[in-house]
Design an enzyme around this catalytic site. Structure first.
Site, PDB file in Angstrom:
ATOM      1  N   ARG A  88       0.828  -1.205   0.000  1.00 24.15           N
ATOM      2  CA  ARG A  88       0.000   0.000   0.000  1.00 24.15           C
ATOM      3  C   ARG A  88       0.867   1.262   0.000  1.00 24.15           C
ATOM      4  NH1 ARG A  88      -5.306  -2.011   1.759  1.00 24.15           N
ATOM      5  NH2 ARG A  88      -4.973  -4.259   1.774  1.00 24.15           N
ATOM      6  N   LYS A 146      -9.650  -0.458   3.715  1.00 20.04           N
ATOM      7  CA  LYS A 146      -8.546  -0.756   4.639  1.00 20.04           C
ATOM      8  C   LYS A 146      -7.369   0.182   4.382  1.00 20.04           C
ATOM      9  CE  LYS A 146      -5.178  -4.440   5.422  1.00 20.04           C
ATOM     10  NZ  LYS A 146      -4.867  -5.861   5.224  1.00 20.04           N
ATOM     11  N   HIS A 238      -9.231 -10.982   2.637  1.00 16.08           N
ATOM     12  CA  HIS A 238      -8.418 -11.176   3.836  1.00 16.08           C
ATOM     13  C   HIS A 238      -9.230 -11.966   4.872  1.00 16.08           C
ATOM     14  CE1 HIS A 238      -6.113 -10.173   7.471  1.00 16.08           C
ATOM     15  NE2 HIS A 238      -5.147  -9.716   6.679  1.00 16.08           N
ATOM     16  N   LYS A 400       1.486 -15.448  -0.027  1.00 13.31           N
ATOM     17  CA  LYS A 400       1.756 -14.269   0.792  1.00 13.31           C
ATOM     18  C   LYS A 400       2.843 -14.541   1.844  1.00 13.31           C
ATOM     19  CE  LYS A 400      -0.721 -11.131   3.983  1.00 13.31           C
ATOM     20  NZ  LYS A 400      -2.040 -10.857   4.593  1.00 13.31           N
TER      21      LYS A 400
END
Length: 600
Positions: A88, A146, A238, A400
């Site tokens: 991000r 988010k 998520h 991930k």
């Protein structure tokens, strides 16, 4: 008579002057109307795997995103960070995440690194967000979703260029109610325009966020002709993975053949779509369990877990479709560019087995259940697990938190009439830091200089991707360009068609390897011995990347999952732990004093 003559003379003079003005006006060429600047809608999924969209090889129904993919360009060699906050930071600034202060998420950062500027885990004041730049150029700027880049007042999105915001500050949270998904958080932290808020009783994350974004755009629309920048970072998919029942029901029984069969089916569909080469090979991850060794009851339960995941992906797509429909209804669709991607690859974390007594007791302490009939609904906890995470990333290796292609390579779609797209697929290397300079190029806004708002700032490292969409170029990065990335000791360097990669144990093998990720995206053929010169040269470049960007090696014995627990205990229960330690010290002092008096 005299009066009449004077009046006639004046009238004639006025007519002559008027005619002269008309002729003069006609002689001056009219200024061309300036084209309207495009709206930008930046949509970010959370933990979405490489083949989780139908347009990338999935069996999941994603018509809204597929429509954008068919009208725009799909990137098949786009890379991001291996976990959320670093991705991000780069997405919104175009700056390397270490330089932006977000080398890792704060929940995973060991205390030995927290003093270092690159490891603050919150977006630094030394970077400028794309929202700040667009706001300064007259754009309306909105965010709903988010954040996870800092929760103090000066770090919230309302202070980083977004005029209207509703933001979830943590790494994740429940999708049905305002409650934390991990015991490391005391509560789920939501904010609106910089102030804490309570969620409504009918909350479901994907629906709520799109409602808010539509509301932001609509509230300004009657009064303003300014274009808008809408940043929509979903909580889907998520963990906890949760979806409305009608979406989960569509995948009942779809996954009863298991994760190995799903991984192969997606590999073949991705080949058919041209997403990966026709001869792509794929490794089998050691973390994938043996499906055939499961009982029929366990197979049914595991298939339901994946069905909830698929339902959550489709629910996100459905609500994206609502936003698209709204923009069409108000006449803004044709002047809007959509960019869709994911912050990182599929999520392997959480309990590998949900339907046992031990996991049930652990979830109950967090007020969650894992009952089959209500799986995915309010009060239910679901995670994907490493086995289905490998299928989600098919045909790539890892997921991930690791720097194999499954952790870094994700879908990326750009669509919209202002793009003038000339090709539907691009296999050129692209990186998350490229999104901000691409948005700036689309909007005609300049990148910040070495100083911005009276202080020095980091320079954008990413590149403009528009020439790929218009087919002016077939690649943006030259063979001499390189891009480095590091997470918790995992290392990677991209150069040309090649990737140097190091994945730490226990999932990785603590060995540097070299792959041609254009010909071999599954990372099955290590070229480090065969191309030893390239291998050594790229190792040297990676060491230079570490030096240039303040990369620190993790402490000995570091494990990211253990660190999350330790940091959570420290951050949430620090006061209680200090009080307990103080009481122990006092008790020891009294015991020593008592013994001393008795000895006298």
């Amino acid at each position: 008579m005299k009066s009449y003559s004077i009046m006639s003379f004046c009238a004639g003079l006025l007519c002559a002057l008027s005619a002269t003005s008309v002729l003069a006006a006609e002689a001056v060429p009219k200024a061309k109307p300036q084209p309207k600047r495009p709206n930008i809608v930046l949509i970010l999924a959370d933990d979405l795997g490489f083949t989780d969209l139908a347009s990338y090889g999935s069996e999941i129904n994603t018509p809204s995103l597929d429509a954008l993919a068919n009208e725009g360009i799909r990137f098949t060699n786009y890379h991001t960070a291996a976990n959320c906050a670093p991705a991000r930071a780069m997405l919104l600034t175009g700056v390397d995440n270490h330089r932006a202060g977000v080398a890792n998420i704060p929940e995973m950062t060991p205390p030995q690194q927290r003093h270092h500027p690159a490891y603050q885990g919150v977006l630094g004041d030394n970077v400028v967000t794309v929202a700040t730049l667009l706001e300064g150029a007259g754009y309306r700027t909105y965010m709903a979703g988010k954040w996870h880049l800092g929760q103090t007042q000066d770090k919230l999105p309302s202070r980083r260029g977004f005029q209207r915001t509703v933001a979830m500050g943590d790494s994740g949270a429940d999708n049905w109610e305002q409650k934390p998904y991990l015991p490391i958080y005391e509560k789920a932290n939501w904010y609106a325009d910089g102030e804490p808020i309570d969620l409504p009783d009918d909350f479901y994350s994907s629906e709520f966020l799109v409602d808010k974004m539509i509301g932001f755009i609509e509230s300004d629309r009657p009064q303003s002709e300014q274009p808008f920048f809408a940043y929509l970072p979903f909580m889907a998919v998520h963990m906890p993975v949760q979806a409305p029942q009608e979406f989960t029901d569509r995948y009942e029984g779809v996954y009863l053949n298991g994760w190995t069969a799903l991984r192969e089916a997606r590999r073949q569909r991705a080949i058919d779509l041209g997403i990966v080469p026709s001869d792509v090979a794929a490794v089998d991850m050691d973390t994938s369990r043996d499906w055939d060794a499961l009982s029929e009851e366990d197979k049914r339960f595991e298939a339901k877990r994946m069905a909830v995941y698929a339902g959550m992906v489709e629910a996100m797509d459905f609500h994206i479709g609502r936003l698209v429909t709204y923009l069409k209804d108000i006449g803004e669709f044709d002047n809007t560019v959509f960019i869709f991607t994911s912050d990182n690859g599929s999520e392997p974390s959480g309990p590998a087995v949900l339907n046992n007594v031990r996991t049930g007791m652990m979830l109950a302490r967090q007020d969650y259940t894992a009952d089959y009939d209500t799986l995915g609904l309010k009060g239910s906890y679901v995670n994907l697990g490493p086995s289905f995470a490998s299928a989600s990333a098919s045909p790539l290796a890892y997921y991930k938190f690791y720097v194999g292609e499954g952790g870094l390579r994700v879908p990326m779609i750009m669509a919209g009439k202002p793009l003038a797209v000339q090709q539907n697929l691009s296999n050129a290397f692209a990186y998350v830091a490229d999104i901000t300079p691409t948005i700036l190029a689309l909007t005609g806004v300049s990148a910040p200089d070495a100083r911005y708002a009276g202080k020095p700032v980091e320079q954008i490292m990413g590149k403009n991707l528009l020439p790929l969409a218009t087919a002016e170029l077939d690649r943006i990065y030259s063979d001499s360009d390189y891009v480095g990335y590091e997470l918790a000791g995992h290392g990677v360097l991209f150069q040309g068609d090649y990737k140097l990669v190091y994945n730490r144990a226990p999932v990785g093998d603590n060995t540097w390897r070299l792959f041609n990720i254009v010909a071999d995206p599954g990372e099955t053929r290590d070229l480090s011995a065969e191309q030893s010169g390239r291998f050594q040269a790229m190792l040297t470049l990676y060491e230079q990347y570490k030096l240039d960007n303040g990369v620190l090696d993790p402490p000995k014995g570091y494990n990211h999952q253990h660190q999350v627990v330790l940091n959570g205990l420290h951050d949430r229960f620090r006061a209680q732990l200090l009080l307990g330690l103080f009481m122990i010290v006092i008790a020891v002092v009294f015991i020593v004093i008592a013994k001393h008096h008795r000895s006298r």
